[in-house]
Design a protein around this motif. Structure first.
Motif, PDB file in Angstrom:
ATOM      1  N   ILE A  39      18.548  -4.879   3.637  1.00 18.36           N
ATOM      2  CA  ILE A  39      17.166  -5.364   3.601  1.00 18.36           C
ATOM      3  C   ILE A  39      16.198  -4.243   3.930  1.00 18.36           C
ATOM      4  O   ILE A  39      15.139  -4.091   3.275  1.00 18.36           O
ATOM      5  CB  ILE A  39      16.999  -6.544   4.558  1.00 18.36           C
ATOM      6  CG1 ILE A  39      17.793  -7.750   4.039  1.00 18.36           C
ATOM      7  CG2 ILE A  39      15.530  -6.915   4.718  1.00 18.36           C
ATOM      8  CD1 ILE A  39      17.840  -8.911   5.017  1.00 18.36           C
ATOM      9  N   LEU A  40      16.547  -3.433   4.900  1.00 18.47           N
ATOM     10  CA  LEU A  40      15.671  -2.316   5.251  1.00 18.47           C
ATOM     11  C   LEU A  40      15.530  -1.330   4.094  1.00 18.47           C
ATOM     12  O   LEU A  40      14.445  -0.820   3.809  1.00 18.47           O
ATOM     13  CB  LEU A  40      16.204  -1.604   6.497  1.00 18.47           C
ATOM     14  CG  LEU A  40      16.068  -2.348   7.834  1.00 18.47           C
ATOM     15  CD1 LEU A  40      16.735  -1.541   8.964  1.00 18.47           C
ATOM     16  CD2 LEU A  40      14.594  -2.601   8.161  1.00 18.47           C
ATOM     17  N   GLN A  41      16.670  -1.064   3.401  1.00 20.16           N
ATOM     18  CA  GLN A  41      16.620  -0.146   2.266  1.00 20.16           C
ATOM     19  C   GLN A  41      15.770  -0.704   1.123  1.00 20.16           C
ATOM     20  O   GLN A  41      14.971   0.005   0.508  1.00 20.16           O
ATOM     21  CB  GLN A  41      18.056   0.139   1.771  1.00 20.16           C
ATOM     22  CG  GLN A  41      18.142   1.197   0.681  1.00 20.16           C
ATOM     23  CD  GLN A  41      17.661   2.550   1.158  1.00 20.16           C
ATOM     24  OE1 GLN A  41      17.952   2.942   2.312  1.00 20.16           O
ATOM     25  NE2 GLN A  41      16.911   3.253   0.297  1.00 20.16           N
ATOM     26  N   GLU A  42      15.981  -2.002   0.898  1.00 22.09           N
ATOM     27  CA  GLU A  42      15.170  -2.640  -0.155  1.00 22.09           C
ATOM     28  C   GLU A  42      13.688  -2.614   0.213  1.00 22.09           C
ATOM     29  O   GLU A  42      12.825  -2.368  -0.638  1.00 22.09           O
ATOM     30  CB  GLU A  42      15.635  -4.071  -0.356  1.00 22.09           C
ATOM     31  CG  GLU A  42      16.999  -4.178  -1.039  1.00 22.09           C
ATOM     32  CD  GLU A  42      17.443  -5.624  -1.202  1.00 22.09           C
ATOM     33  OE1 GLU A  42      16.726  -6.518  -0.643  1.00 22.09           O
ATOM     34  OE2 GLU A  42      18.454  -5.877  -1.872  1.00 22.09           O
ATOM     35  N   SER A  48       8.075   2.246  -1.321  1.00 20.72           N
ATOM     36  CA  SER A  48       7.913   3.446  -2.136  1.00 20.72           C
ATOM     37  C   SER A  48       7.327   3.087  -3.512  1.00 20.72           C
ATOM     38  O   SER A  48       6.415   3.762  -4.010  1.00 20.72           O
ATOM     39  CB  SER A  48       9.274   4.131  -2.289  1.00 20.72           C
ATOM     40  OG  SER A  48       9.168   5.251  -3.129  1.00 20.72           O
ATOM     41  N   GLN A  49       7.878   2.015  -4.101  1.00 20.32           N
ATOM     42  CA  GLN A  49       7.347   1.572  -5.398  1.00 20.32           C
ATOM     43  C   GLN A  49       5.887   1.114  -5.272  1.00 20.32           C
ATOM     44  O   GLN A  49       5.061   1.370  -6.166  1.00 20.32           O
ATOM     45  CB  GLN A  49       8.202   0.435  -5.951  1.00 20.32           C
ATOM     46  CG  GLN A  49       9.614   0.866  -6.349  1.00 20.32           C
ATOM     47  CD  GLN A  49      10.450  -0.315  -6.821  1.00 20.32           C
ATOM     48  OE1 GLN A  49       9.956  -1.454  -6.917  1.00 20.32           O
ATOM     49  NE2 GLN A  49      11.727  -0.054  -7.101  1.00 20.32           N
ATOM     50  N   LEU A  50       5.614   0.474  -4.148  1.00 17.75           N
ATOM     51  CA  LEU A  50       4.246   0.021  -3.928  1.00 17.75           C
ATOM     52  C   LEU A  50       3.298   1.202  -3.817  1.00 17.75           C
ATOM     53  O   LEU A  50       2.193   1.185  -4.398  1.00 17.75           O
ATOM     54  CB  LEU A  50       4.195  -0.835  -2.661  1.00 17.75           C
ATOM     55  CG  LEU A  50       2.810  -1.369  -2.277  1.00 17.75           C
ATOM     56  CD1 LEU A  50       2.253  -2.266  -3.388  1.00 17.75           C
ATOM     57  CD2 LEU A  50       2.887  -2.144  -0.954  1.00 17.75           C
ATOM     58  N   ASN A  51       3.730   2.231  -3.119  1.00 20.35           N
ATOM     59  CA  ASN A  51       2.877   3.415  -3.004  1.00 20.35           C
ATOM     60  C   ASN A  51       2.663   4.091  -4.366  1.00 20.35           C
ATOM     61  O   ASN A  51       1.559   4.529  -4.696  1.00 20.35           O
ATOM     62  CB  ASN A  51       3.495   4.403  -2.018  1.00 20.35           C
ATOM     63  CG  ASN A  51       3.461   3.889  -0.583  1.00 20.35           C
ATOM     64  OD1 ASN A  51       2.527   3.140  -0.209  1.00 20.35           O
ATOM     65  ND2 ASN A  51       4.435   4.259   0.232  1.00 20.35           N
TER      66      ASN A  51
END
Length: 226
Positions: A39-42, A48-51
Motif C-alpha cells: 500500500i505504501l508503494q502504491e 509520483s503520478q500525481l506530481n
C-alpha cells in the motif's frame, strides 16, 4: 505519524497469562507488514503520478494561456487589418466617386456649353435666314416693280414709234424718245439695252425740218449722216 513496516516489525508486546499465541500474532503481523508495504508503494507511485500530472497540467495551462494570448493578439491584428481595409476601401470608394462626379460634372458642363453654343448659332442662323428671306422678298418686290415698270415702258407707244419702220430718223428725235423713256423708268435703276444681231436699221419718222441732218442707226452701233 504514519507507522512504517519496520515499526510494525520491531513492535514488542508484553506477555500475560492466557495471552494470544505469539506465533500466530507474528505471522499475522508479517502479513500486515507485506500488505502495508504494498500500500505504501502504491501510494508513493500514485503521488509520483500525481506530481507528474500536476506538472503536465501546469504545462498545459501555461500553453493554454499562451495560446489564448496568441489568439487574442491574432484576433486584434485581424480586427485592425479588417478595420484598416474597411477604411481604405471607404477612402478609395469616396475618391472614385469624387472622380466620377468630377468627370460627370465636367462632361455635363461641356455638353451644356456645346448645346448653348449650338443654340446661339442656331438662333443667329435663324435670324440671318429671316433677314435673308426679308431682303429677298424686298428685292423680289423691287425687282418685280422695276421689271413691271420697264415692261410698261417697253409696251408704250414711244417704243412702238421708235421701232416703226420708216425711212430715216434724226439723231435728235431718237435722243428725245430715249430721254422720255428714261424719265418714265424707276429712279436709281440703270437699264442696259442689248442690241440684236440683225440686218435691219432702226428708223423713225423723218423730221419736217430739211435743214437738220438725217442720222441712220444700224444694229452694230454705227451711224451715217445724210
Amino acid at each position: 505519524m504514519v507507522l512504517s513496516p519496520q515499526d510494525i516489525h520491531n513492535k514488542e508486546f508484553s506477555t500475560k497469562l492466557r495471552g494470544y499465541n505469539v506465533d500466530e500474532v507474528n505471522d499475522f503481523l508479517d502479513q500486515v507488514i507485506k500488505d502495508y508495504q504494498i500500500i505504501l508503494q502504491e501510494n508513493k507511485d500514485l503521488n509520483s503520478q500525481l506530481n507528474e500530472s500536476k506538472d503536465k497540467l501546469s504545462y498545459f495551462n501555461d500553453l493554454k494561456d499562451s495560446l489564448n494570448q496568441s489568439i487574442l493578439v491574432a484576433q486584434e491584428a485581424a480586427d485592425k487589418v479588417k478595420t484598416n481595409s474597411k477604411k481604405e476601401a471607404e477612402i478609395t470608394s469616396r475618391e472614385a466617386q469624387k472622380k466620377a462626379d468630377d468627370i460627370l460634372n465636367a462632361a455635363s458642363d461641356k455638353a451644356d456649353a456645346v448645346l448653348e453654343e449650338a443654340s446661339k448659332r442656331a438662333k443667329k442662323l435663324a435670324i440671318e435666314t429671316d433677314d435673308l428671306k426679308k431682303n429677298t422678298r424686298v428685292f423680289r418686290q423691287r425687282l418685280q416693280v422695276m421689271l413691271e415698270s420697264q415692261l410698261e415702258v417697253i409696251k408704250g407707244s414711244d417704243w412702238d414709234r421708235l421701232v416703226e419702220e420708216k425711212p430715216t430718223t434724226t439723231y435728235e428725235d431718237i435722243e428725245k424718245v430715249v430721254g422720255s423713256l428714261d424719265k418714265t423708268a424707276n429712279p436709281g435703276v440703270e437699264s442696259e439695252t442689248k442690241q440684236s444681231n440683225g440686218a435691219e436699221a432702226v428708223e423713225d419718222t423723218p423730221v419736217a425740218d430739211d435743214s437738220k441732218e438725217t442720222v441712220v442707226i444700224y444694229p452694230d452701233g454705227s451711224t451715217k449722216n445724210e
